[in-house]
Every structure is written in C-alpha cells, then in structure tokens.
Design a protein around this motif. Structure first.
Motif, PDB file in Angstrom:
ATOM      1  N   TYR A 164       0.838  -1.420   0.197  1.00  0.00           N
ATOM      2  CA  TYR A 164      -0.148  -0.013  -0.129  1.00  0.00           C
ATOM      3  C   TYR A 164       0.825   1.594  -0.063  1.00  0.00           C
ATOM      4  CZ  TYR A 164      -3.581   3.605   1.498  1.00  0.00           C
ATOM      5  OH  TYR A 164      -3.854   4.902   1.378  1.00  0.00           O
ATOM      6  N   ALA A 165       1.435   1.545   0.993  1.00  0.00           N
ATOM      7  CA  ALA A 165       2.969   2.429   1.011  1.00  0.00           C
ATOM      8  C   ALA A 165       4.202   2.260  -0.510  1.00  0.00           C
ATOM      9  CB  ALA A 165       3.224   2.562   2.411  1.00  0.00           C
ATOM     10  N   GLY A 166       4.519   1.762  -0.199  1.00  0.00           N
ATOM     11  CA  GLY A 166       5.255   1.471  -1.650  1.00  0.00           C
ATOM     12  C   GLY A 166       4.962   1.484  -2.621  1.00  0.00           C
ATOM     13  N   GLY A 167       3.531   1.077  -3.175  1.00  0.00           N
ATOM     14  CA  GLY A 167       3.084   1.028  -4.285  1.00  0.00           C
ATOM     15  C   GLY A 167       2.959   2.815  -4.685  1.00  0.00           C
ATOM     16  N   GLY A 168       2.293   2.919  -3.618  1.00  0.00           N
ATOM     17  CA  GLY A 168       1.532   4.215  -3.487  1.00  0.00           C
ATOM     18  C   GLY A 168       2.278   5.770  -3.549  1.00  0.00           C
ATOM     19  N   ALA A 169       3.084   5.149  -2.973  1.00  0.00           N
ATOM     20  CA  ALA A 169       4.066   6.713  -3.138  1.00  0.00           C
ATOM     21  C   ALA A 169       5.112   6.487  -4.551  1.00  0.00           C
ATOM     22  CB  ALA A 169       5.306   6.245  -2.429  1.00  0.00           C
ATOM     23  N   LEU A 170       5.013   5.157  -4.822  1.00  0.00           N
ATOM     24  CA  LEU A 170       6.276   5.290  -5.827  1.00  0.00           C
ATOM     25  C   LEU A 170       5.417   5.925  -7.294  1.00  0.00           C
ATOM     26  CD1 LEU A 170       9.195   3.565  -7.652  1.00  0.00           C
ATOM     27  CD2 LEU A 170       8.036   1.914  -7.385  1.00  0.00           C
ATOM     28  N   ILE A 171       4.107   5.209  -7.532  1.00  0.00           N
ATOM     29  CA  ILE A 171       3.659   5.565  -8.451  1.00  0.00           C
ATOM     30  C   ILE A 171       3.256   7.223  -8.328  1.00  0.00           C
ATOM     31  CG2 ILE A 171       1.015   5.376  -9.330  1.00  0.00           C
ATOM     32  CD1 ILE A 171       1.040   2.367  -8.234  1.00  0.00           C
ATOM     33  N   GLN A 172       2.321   7.040  -7.065  1.00  0.00           N
ATOM     34  CA  GLN A 172       2.826   9.126  -7.131  1.00  0.00           C
ATOM     35  C   GLN A 172       3.632   9.995  -7.552  1.00  0.00           C
ATOM     36  OE1 GLN A 172      -0.332  10.162  -4.286  1.00  0.00           O
ATOM     37  NE2 GLN A 172      -0.224  12.083  -3.827  1.00  0.00           N
ATOM     38  N   THR A 173       4.874   9.629  -6.741  1.00  0.00           N
ATOM     39  CA  THR A 173       5.607  10.263  -7.169  1.00  0.00           C
ATOM     40  C   THR A 173       6.498  10.546  -8.800  1.00  0.00           C
ATOM     41  OG1 THR A 173       6.606   9.048  -5.195  1.00  0.00           O
ATOM     42  CG2 THR A 173       8.494   9.709  -6.606  1.00  0.00           C
ATOM     43  N   PHE A 174       5.826   8.986  -9.302  1.00  0.00           N
ATOM     44  CA  PHE A 174       6.474   9.094 -10.654  1.00  0.00           C
ATOM     45  C   PHE A 174       5.297  10.303 -11.822  1.00  0.00           C
ATOM     46  CE2 PHE A 174       5.387   7.064 -14.847  1.00  0.00           C
ATOM     47  CZ  PHE A 174       7.561   7.553 -15.897  1.00  0.00           C
ATOM     48  N   PHE A 175       4.224   9.364 -11.059  1.00  0.00           N
ATOM     49  CA  PHE A 175       3.085  10.327 -12.041  1.00  0.00           C
ATOM     50  C   PHE A 175       3.472  12.112 -11.671  1.00  0.00           C
ATOM     51  CE2 PHE A 175       1.895   7.089 -13.620  1.00  0.00           C
ATOM     52  CZ  PHE A 175       1.431   7.189 -14.856  1.00  0.00           C
ATOM     53  N   THR A 176       3.363  12.437  -9.880  1.00  0.00           N
ATOM     54  CA  THR A 176       3.880  13.733 -10.147  1.00  0.00           C
ATOM     55  C   THR A 176       5.180  14.680 -10.565  1.00  0.00           C
ATOM     56  OG1 THR A 176       2.720  13.243  -8.107  1.00  0.00           O
ATOM     57  CG2 THR A 176       3.902  15.153  -8.284  1.00  0.00           C
ATOM     58  N   ALA A 177       6.337  13.749 -10.937  1.00  0.00           N
ATOM     59  CA  ALA A 177       7.464  13.908 -11.456  1.00  0.00           C
ATOM     60  C   ALA A 177       7.008  14.400 -13.298  1.00  0.00           C
ATOM     61  CB  ALA A 177       8.967  13.010 -11.293  1.00  0.00           C
ATOM     62  N   ALA A 178       6.177  13.143 -13.842  1.00  0.00           N
ATOM     63  CA  ALA A 178       6.610  13.021 -15.008  1.00  0.00           C
ATOM     64  C   ALA A 178       5.740  14.524 -15.764  1.00  0.00           C
ATOM     65  CB  ALA A 178       5.700  11.902 -15.356  1.00  0.00           C
ATOM     66  N   VAL A 179       4.212  14.395 -14.789  1.00  0.00           N
ATOM     67  CA  VAL A 179       3.140  15.751 -15.996  1.00  0.00           C
ATOM     68  C   VAL A 179       4.107  17.566 -14.788  1.00  0.00           C
ATOM     69  CG1 VAL A 179       1.111  16.316 -14.826  1.00  0.00           C
ATOM     70  CG2 VAL A 179       1.815  14.098 -15.246  1.00  0.00           C
ATOM     71  N   ALA A 180       4.341  17.376 -13.460  1.00  0.00           N
ATOM     72  CA  ALA A 180       5.467  18.804 -13.964  1.00  0.00           C
ATOM     73  C   ALA A 180       7.016  18.596 -14.845  1.00  0.00           C
ATOM     74  CB  ALA A 180       6.263  17.957 -11.784  1.00  0.00           C
ATOM     75  N   TYR A 181       7.367  18.191 -15.585  1.00  0.00           N
ATOM     76  CA  TYR A 181       8.184  17.832 -15.993  1.00  0.00           C
ATOM     77  C   TYR A 181       7.918  18.110 -17.814  1.00  0.00           C
ATOM     78  CZ  TYR A 181      11.721  16.136 -20.044  1.00  0.00           C
ATOM     79  OH  TYR A 181      11.968  16.023 -21.161  1.00  0.00           O
ATOM     80  N   CYS A 182       6.553  17.872 -17.473  1.00  0.00           N
ATOM     81  CA  CYS A 182       6.044  17.718 -19.397  1.00  0.00           C
ATOM     82  C   CYS A 182       5.519  19.471 -18.980  1.00  0.00           C
ATOM     83  CB  CYS A 182       4.370  17.005 -19.646  1.00  0.00           C
ATOM     84  SG  CYS A 182       5.558  15.037 -19.729  1.00  0.00           S
ATOM     85  N   CYS A 183       5.250  20.035 -18.232  1.00  0.00           N
ATOM     86  CA  CYS A 183       4.577  21.382 -17.637  1.00  0.00           C
ATOM     87  C   CYS A 183       6.080  22.308 -17.929  1.00  0.00           C
ATOM     88  CB  CYS A 183       3.551  21.515 -16.882  1.00  0.00           C
ATOM     89  SG  CYS A 183       2.090  20.295 -16.636  1.00  0.00           S
ATOM     90  N   ALA A 184       7.212  21.675 -17.499  1.00  0.00           N
ATOM     91  CA  ALA A 184       8.253  22.499 -17.044  1.00  0.00           C
ATOM     92  C   ALA A 184       8.588  23.191 -18.822  1.00  0.00           C
ATOM     93  CB  ALA A 184       8.636  22.296 -15.706  1.00  0.00           C
ATOM     94  N   ARG A 185       8.816  21.963 -18.694  1.00  0.00           N
ATOM     95  CA  ARG A 185       9.639  21.727 -19.858  1.00  0.00           C
ATOM     96  C   ARG A 185       8.780  21.541 -21.020  1.00  0.00           C
ATOM     97  NH1 ARG A 185      13.815  23.432 -18.178  1.00  0.00           N
ATOM     98  NH2 ARG A 185      13.939  24.880 -20.044  1.00  0.00           N
ATOM     99  N   TYR A 186       7.531  21.351 -21.392  1.00  0.00           N
ATOM    100  CA  TYR A 186       6.759  21.543 -23.044  1.00  0.00           C
ATOM    101  C   TYR A 186       5.664  22.656 -22.470  1.00  0.00           C
ATOM    102  CZ  TYR A 186       9.190  17.272 -24.192  1.00  0.00           C
ATOM    103  OH  TYR A 186       9.813  16.342 -24.548  1.00  0.00           O
ATOM    104  N   LYS A 187       5.904  24.055 -22.931  1.00  0.00           N
ATOM    105  CA  LYS A 187       5.026  24.686 -22.898  1.00  0.00           C
ATOM    106  C   LYS A 187       3.522  24.978 -23.317  1.00  0.00           C
ATOM    107  CE  LYS A 187       7.732  26.985 -19.479  1.00  0.00           C
ATOM    108  NZ  LYS A 187       7.272  26.786 -17.666  1.00  0.00           N
ATOM    109  N   SER A 188       2.846  25.156 -22.931  1.00  0.00           N
ATOM    110  CA  SER A 188       0.976  24.693 -24.090  1.00  0.00           C
ATOM    111  C   SER A 188       0.178  25.308 -23.034  1.00  0.00           C
ATOM    112  CB  SER A 188       1.025  23.113 -24.285  1.00  0.00           C
ATOM    113  OG  SER A 188       0.822  22.501 -23.408  1.00  0.00           O
ATOM    114  N   VAL A 189      -0.701  25.211 -23.912  1.00  0.00           N
ATOM    115  CA  VAL A 189      -2.065  26.501 -23.059  1.00  0.00           C
ATOM    116  C   VAL A 189      -1.607  24.726 -22.181  1.00  0.00           C
ATOM    117  CG1 VAL A 189      -4.626  27.123 -22.879  1.00  0.00           C
ATOM    118  CG2 VAL A 189      -2.898  27.906 -24.856  1.00  0.00           C
ATOM    119  N   ILE A 190      -2.368  23.823 -22.029  1.00  0.00           N
ATOM    120  CA  ILE A 190      -2.554  23.171 -21.267  1.00  0.00           C
ATOM    121  C   ILE A 190      -1.573  22.583 -20.436  1.00  0.00           C
ATOM    122  CG2 ILE A 190      -2.541  20.098 -21.662  1.00  0.00           C
ATOM    123  CD1 ILE A 190      -4.519  21.319 -23.111  1.00  0.00           C
TER     124      ILE A 190
END
Lengths: 302, 294
Positions: free
Chosen positions: B96-122
């Motif tokens: 519960y803790a390991g799986g949840g933390a891993l998934i949330q960390t990855f997707f938070t980082a990935a979306v933040a990367y997209c928003c920071a480096r691929y500037k768009s309206v989205i």
C-alpha cells in the motif's frame, strides 16, 4: 534530414510523449476529483434506504441539510471545537514553529537535536503517538501526579485540553519542514548586512525573514483554515468511534458518521456528503478571501 | 549559512535564551515520552502497574512475542470470518505504502516535467489546476468516492487504490516543476541530436537529475501512507494494513496489558523510524520550492 524536418519530427514526437504522460493523470483528475465532487453534490440531495434487501435511492431536496441543523447542540459543539483547534494552530502552533525554525536556521545551540525532536511526531503514526500519550496521561498524570476521580481523558472538562495539548505537540512537526526550507532560501548576504549594520534579532526577523517567507506563512494559515472541517484532532485514534459529542470536531464527526449504519452500509453517505458540501460552501470562500487579503496586506519582500 | 556570522563566540540574545528553554522543555517531553514508552514495552504488566516510572526495573521481550502472536485483524468474506496475522498486514502495508508512493512520485514528477519543459495552454491549465486544488478546501467527499469505487467494482481492490495514485494534484508538483524548470534544456537538445527519444531523455537524463528530490518525495509519501489507517480501512477492507490492524487491536480487542499496547505501537513504528534514521538528512533538508538541494 534537414534541420526544419528534424525539428518538426521532434515536435510531433514530443506531442506524443506529452500526451502519453499527461493523459492518465488528467483522466484521474476528471474521475477522482471532478467526478467525485459532482457526485458528492448530487449525493447531498439524495436518501439511501434498504427495502426488501434492495438499495433504494430517492431525491429528498434539502432534507439532509435540515438533519444537520436538527441537533443544534451537537452542531454547536462541532463548530466550537473545530474553531478551538484552528485557533490553537493559528495562535500557538504557527507562531511558535516560526520562532523554532528561525532558531534552527541560525544554528543556535543544539539546533540539530531540536530539529529532530520537533520533526519526530510527524513520522509517527497517530495511533502510536496516541498510545504513548494515553499511557502517559493514564499512568503518570492520573495515577501519580493529579490523581483525579475520573481519568483526565474521559472527563468532559479535561478531555478537550488534553487532546488540545496533543494537537499542539504534534502540530509543530507538521509545519517545521516547510518553514525551514522557506527560511533557508532567505538571502544570507542580506541577513549578514543587517547584522553588520547593527540590526537587532527582532528587526532582522521582522524586516528580512518575515517578508521573504510570508508566502509560506499564508499557505500554512490557508491549510489550517481548510483543516477547520477536516481536522480529526486524533480523536479517532484516542476514542475510536465513541468520542463524546462535547469533544467532536467537524472532521471527526463526518468521518465516524460513515460508519453509523455499519461499515458497509450506505445509509449515512448522503448525510456525510451534505455535511461536507455545507462545510465546503462556508469555508472555501472564506479561505480564498483570507488568502487574498493576507497576500495583499502582508509584508513585501522587496 | 555563514558559520562565521552565526557560530562565532558571541553574547546570547534574549530570543535565543527564551527559545532554547522552550525547545529544551518541548524536546524533553517528546524524547522523554518516546524513551519512557519504549523502555516500558519491555516490562511485564504487573511490574509496570507497581511503578509506571520504574523503567529500568525489568527487561523482558515477552510483550513483543505476545503482540506478534495476538495482533491480528479480521474481516468477513461473505459469511466467513477471515483472520490475518501481523506478517500479512506488514506485507499489505509495504504494498500500500510502497506501491502508492512509487506511482504518485513518478506521475507527479512526469506531469511536472511536461508542464515545465513543454510549454502550452494545457501545461498552464494543469499548473493552475494544481494550485487551485491545493488552495480550495473540499470536505467530506469520502462517501462519494466510496460509492464511485463500488459502482465500478474497484472498491476493495489494489487496482482501485493504485489508480487513485496516478495523480499530480499535490504540493510536490510545484517542487518538481521548479526543479525541472531550473535544469538546462541543452542536455535534452544534445540527446535529441544523438537520436534519443523524448521518453528516453526524460527517463535517462531528466529524472536522474532530480533523483535526490524524487527519493525525498517518495520517502515522505511512503511514511504518510504507512501511517494512514483510515483510507485502507474504508477503501481496502479485505487487505488490512499494519496501522489499521493496530487500530483494531487497541480499540476492539480491549487489551488491558499496557506494556503490550505500547509494544504493539513500537512494532508498527520501527519501519518508519528506521527509514527516518537512515534518511533523516534527506527528509529534513532536501525539499525546497526552488528546486534541488544537496
């Protein structure tokens, strides 16, 4: 391949990558935030019942909201207690955490040790903290020091202060990390200059540190305001689902109401949704307005 | 911080003395409470009853053996009562803790990367969505979530839990965003020229550059999920975690043996305490809104 064609291809691939990454989180947001909240609003106007082992849902208008106000005495306790915990956070926890963080950032005596002891409660499961605290109150305060007739944790007049103390002890650790990180970004050279110019500790804190971390302070207060309706104040860990009405907070009351008809029952869902919706409608605008005011009127870091 | 300024021998200010006293008292309470509780867990019930403060009068592992054997959690599968032991609950907690933390960390980082480096309206919309979601307090949506999960048959399933962790709406998004924005894009451009794909650049270049921050976020989320007993209780009733097991152990089983109660708390606390001891500098000093430190 010429440069224009290369860039165009990379841009196209970048679009695929971008959507490949963001699509799942966006869907998650639409379903688990937007969808859940829309459903929550609808649930607040429904009633769940079981007839002949069949779940029945009927629209009841504002009946669930009326139920909230039916027991005005309990509602009074919920609001009062939630406000007391909020006031403790606002006037004791946040200011003291701020002073503690400044002490640690300035590396005064034993700062490393204090940093660990302040942060410690935040890594402990509330159940574990409550076991230790409850044992201390039951075995030391009750039996050796104060020796009351009824346990301090059970007596109406003392239970709230006892729980409030636990809330304050645990509260420092929740905020210290953000204040430390925020303060560590304050320009050292500016603080050095102030020190050389003979500025007092208070003046440096008020004129340099406070403006530079004002944004963090505002966010802490906003989180505390949001907590008005979600803070369970360790009541579940201490009393299970049996905390008396005089001690309950809004957050605790909403959570334990889910179990009123049994863990698998949906009978109280609508009531909880209505209570949550009402709390959101009251607190959200106040929070946003307070945030706006604090940002507008607070000290500037220029 | 400049040591010459802050550490040199000097006159102590009133602020320093007052806060030192307050912190010393506070630390004494916290450290005293934990040490007293820990030492009490090695005492028999009678010895503890005779003198709760006599922490050095006995040293016995009996409570731990007792808790290990008796800390169980039960749930009903149909009409059959199913009981699980501490090891199973620990396994569920790790997942519960390991799986949840891993998934949330990855997707938070990935979306933040997209928003920071691929500037768009989205990207702008997503960033604003995070800020608005953090600021606006939404209360009491658990019943609605429960109903939704039940309707789509995801209630009481690991998939139902992990799907919820594919999220980016949390404060860590802003920290990752600032970190990715601070990294020079020239690394990526060089890699593109060498034939690397966007995904490869993210996984092999960008993510390792924020590895330290990612690990910190993962640890903080792991500790948060490990300690959470309410969410698994409601959303994962047939997979009791250690924290939930502890709650039921103390509230439903009416254990009168106080040192055993404390021992049960110590057992659940040990994993996160170990993590804290190993990663304390990372946890307490590696998270800044400005990006990467240390």
């Amino acid at each position: 391949m010429n440069k224009t064609s290369f860039l165009s291809k990379m841009k196209q691939k970048g679009t695929f990558f971008y959507w490949g990454i963001v699509i799942l989180p966006i869907l998650n947001y639409l379903v688990f935030f937007i969808g859940v909240n829309i459903n929550n609003v609808l649930m607040a106007f429904k009633e769940y019942s079981v007839v002949n082992y069949e779940k029945q849902i009927t629209w009841v208008g504002f009946a669930n909201f009326a139920k909230i106000f039916q027991d005005s005495e309990v509602l009074g306790y919920l609001v009062k207690n939630s406000l007391i915990y909020f006031a403790a956070t606002l006037f004791i926890v946040i200011p003291l955490t701020l002073l503690f963080a400044y002490y640690i950032v300035k590396k005064y005596t034993a700062h490393t040790f204090f940093k660990v002891t302040i942060f410690m409660p935040s890594i402990v499961c509330s159940m574990v903290l409550v076991i230790f605290y409850r044992t201390f109150v039951n075995e030391i305060l009750d039996k050796i020091i104060i020796q009351p007739e009824i346990s301090l944790i059970r007596k109406d007049e003392t239970a709230l202060p006892i729980m409030l103390m636990l809330h304050i002890i645990g509260g420092f650790s929740a905020n210290i990390l953000l204040f430390l990180n925020s303060m560590s970004q304050t320009s050292v050279s500016v603080m050095e200059a102030a020190c050389i110019d003979g500025a007092s500790e208070f003046r440096t804190f008020r004129s340099i540190v406070l403006p530079s971390i004002w944004g963090t302070i505002v966010e802490m207060i906003v989180i505390a305001m949001a907590g008005l309706a979600t803070n369970q104040a360790n009541l579940q860990a201490m009393y299970g689902n049996e905390a008396s009405n005089t001690m309950r907070t809004v957050g605790y009351h909403i959570f334990v109401s889910i179990f009123d008809g049994g863990a698998e029952s949906e009978i109280k869902y609508a009531y909880c949704s209505a209570f949550g919706l009402l709390a959101t409608v009251v607190i959200a605008p106040v929070t946003i307005f307070a945030r706006y005011l604090m940002n507008k009127l607070g000290p500037s870091d220029r | 911080m400049n040591k010459s300024l802050f550490n040199k021998k000097r006159k102590h200010t009133a602020y320093e003395i007052v806060i030192f006293v307050v912190l010393a008292v506070y630390s004494l309470i916290i450290a005293g409470l934990f040490i007293w509780a820990f030492l009490s867990s090695f005492r028999t019930h009678n010895n503890f009853r005779a003198n709760p403060l006599g922490v050095f009068t006995e040293f016995d592992f009996g409570n731990y053996k007792y808790v290990f054997d008796s800390l169980k959690s039960s749930y009903y599968k149909g009409k059959a009562k199913v009981t699980v032991g501490l090891l199973t609950m620990f396994g569920n907690s790790v997942l519960y803790a390991g799986g949840g933390a891993l998934i949330q960390t990855f997707f938070t980082a990935a979306v933040a990367y997209c928003c920071a480096r691929y500037k768009s309206v989205i990207s702008t919309i997503l960033r604003n969505v995070v800020i608005v979601t953090i600021i606006i307090p939404v209360v009491g949506t658990m019943p609605s979530l429960l109903e939704l999960l039940k309707n789509v048959n995801l209630h009481n399933t690991w998939i139902g839990i992990f799907v919820q962790r594919v999220t980016f709406c949390n404060a860590y998004f802003l920290i990752f965003y600032a970190a990715f924005e601070a990294i020079s894009w020239e690394y990526a451009e060089s890699a593109f020229i060498d034939g690397a794909s966007h995904f490869l650049v993210f996984m092999k270049i960008m993510l390792p550059l924020v590895a330290s921050l990612s690990l910190t976020v993962f640890i903080l989320l792991f500790v948060q999920f490990w300690n959470d007993y309410q969410t698994p209780w409601l959303l994962l009733p047939d997979y009791p975690t250690a924290a939930r097991g502890l709650y039921h152990y103390l509230n439903d089983m009416q254990i009168n043996n106080v040192p055993a109660q404390i021992a049960s708390g110590v057992i659940i606390f040990i994993p996160v305490f170990t993590i804290f001891v190993v990663f304390r500098n990372r946890i307490m000093g590696n998270l800044t809104e400005g990006g990467i430190k240390g």
